[in-house]
Design a protein around this motif. Sequence first.
Motif, PDB file in Angstrom:
ATOM      1  N   HIS A   1      -4.711   1.270  10.630  1.00 49.03           N
ATOM      2  CA  HIS A   1      -3.863   0.975   9.469  1.00 49.03           C
ATOM      3  C   HIS A   1      -2.847   2.105   9.337  1.00 49.03           C
TER       4      HIS A   1
ATOM      5  N   GLU B   1      -9.938  -0.953  13.440  1.00 45.28           N
ATOM      6  CA  GLU B   1      -8.537  -1.337  13.261  1.00 45.28           C
ATOM      7  C   GLU B   1      -7.719  -0.135  12.796  1.00 45.28           C
TER       8      GLU B   1
ATOM      9  N   THR C   1      -2.091   4.157   5.946  1.00 43.13           N
ATOM     10  CA  THR C   1      -3.103   5.068   5.411  1.00 43.13           C
ATOM     11  C   THR C   1      -3.686   6.012   6.457  1.00 43.13           C
ATOM     12  N   ASP C   2      -3.689   5.602   7.731  1.00 39.30           N
ATOM     13  CA  ASP C   2      -4.272   6.442   8.784  1.00 39.30           C
ATOM     14  C   ASP C   2      -3.324   7.536   9.264  1.00 39.30           C
TER      15      ASP C   2
ATOM     16  N   THR D   1      -4.030  -3.542  15.068  1.00 44.48           N
ATOM     17  CA  THR D   1      -3.334  -2.901  13.961  1.00 44.48           C
ATOM     18  C   THR D   1      -3.122  -3.901  12.832  1.00 44.48           C
ATOM     19  N   ALA D   2      -2.906  -3.379  11.633  1.00 37.36           N
ATOM     20  CA  ALA D   2      -2.657  -4.234  10.468  1.00 37.36           C
ATOM     21  C   ALA D   2      -1.785  -3.476   9.480  1.00 37.36           C
ATOM     22  N   GLY D   3      -1.000  -4.206   8.733  1.00 36.45           N
ATOM     23  CA  GLY D   3      -0.145  -3.587   7.725  1.00 36.45           C
ATOM     24  C   GLY D   3       1.255  -4.162   7.741  1.00 36.45           C
TER      25      GLY D   3
ATOM     26  N   ASP E   1       1.621  -5.966  12.385  1.00 35.63           N
ATOM     27  CA  ASP E   1       0.872  -7.190  12.138  1.00 35.63           C
ATOM     28  C   ASP E   1       0.791  -8.095  13.368  1.00 35.63           C
TER      29      ASP E   1
ATOM     30  N   LYS F   1       0.835  -1.187   0.000  1.00 33.76           N
ATOM     31  CA  LYS F   1       0.000   0.000   0.000  1.00 33.76           C
ATOM     32  C   LYS F   1       0.876   1.246   0.000  1.00 33.76           C
TER      33      LYS F   1
END
Length: 407
Positions: free
Chosen positions: A256, A254, A259-260, A303-305, A382, A60
């Motif tokens: 991210h 969540e 992007t956040d 969280t994710a990414g 992650d 991303k």
Amino acid sequence: MALLCAVPMTAMASERVVGHKGTTVVHTESVKENSGTTKNVNIKERIKAILNSQNKPAKKPWVKPSNVMHELPMVSKDEGGTLLFSDSPEYVEQNGILYQDTVSGDVRVLYYHLNNTSEPKKIAVVLENKYEGTNVIHITRGGSGAPSANYMKVGKAVQMQYFGQPMDQKIVLGEGVAKLLQEDMNTILLQPGQLVSGMYDFYADHPVKVSVLMLDAYGDPVTESRNLPILPKDAMRLRGTYTGMNRVMTSAREYHPETDGIMYFPLADDKRDKYREGIDATDGSAVKDEGNYGIVYRIQVPTAGDCKVQYYLCPLGGVYAGAVRMKYGEIGPDMLPTPQGQIYFGDNTPTETQEQEELREKGIVVLTKSAELADLGVYRADKSVWIEYSPPGASNLPVSIIMVPVQ
């Protein structure tokens, strides 16, 4: 490692990095062909071709660097046993019972008092069995700060011990028997002007009366807990019994980081994070724990990414000194002083302007050059990160937890 915002950070300790990713070093090497000629091969291009052949999804895009923070909405619930909070009168001018209640099950007691007399005194916590039989008290966690006129040092010492190693102590009380919560409370003296504080978790099999008291240097705490009068609370009214001694918080969605961008959430501001309400068991009046002192927060932001996230604690109300516990996946928990390398911080944070206050109410804050930040570490997005936090005695509130994407 680069921050995704060009903002100078102050009052930070050295970075703690968890979960390094490997880096690719771009270089070329000479390969001799069958014809005898030499051909340059770009290793980076070879790796790129291999990855493309495996149809690996593209990463991303990163957000544009910015120092604008947006609030991450949080949801919370209160659970656990009973909190007994004793901080009124804070400046104690005579011997007496400072707080008292009868409880059972999971209990936490937090006391914070200053000797405001002209003579040495003792502050003690006495447990008296109110069960018609043997009562066992299991002490699982706790810490206290040595008496001092440096209030920030006392408050921080309590948290560093409490969030450090667990305790495993047992007190056996026969019918009608009373004992000290900690034996050294009978030997530690507060000189005039000194403050002492402590926070302990225990489990009582049956009802036990808990008394926090101040007495003479040569007095017997057990005897005095049965004879001394209950002192009236002061104007701040910071004492009481609160049901649900823990607050579990998680984000409403969540996070991210790619992007956040930079996000934050406040703790103990009585707006987004409300103060607890309880009862003063000594007179039956309603009270409010203004600051949520003694409440232990267990916080998780899913969280994710593919990137990492830098966590910070930022004091908003003024001078601050405490500690937190961080747990990352199967690693930890680790106790971290806030701040590291010095006793306190937050004294250099300027007062917000009216415009800044209005933006904060809308959930938008600019991370300025003057922000004082305590480093809580860098973690991969992650895997789960748990933060264990409690408002420290002597410190000003609220605080913010800030999350910054890093690469």
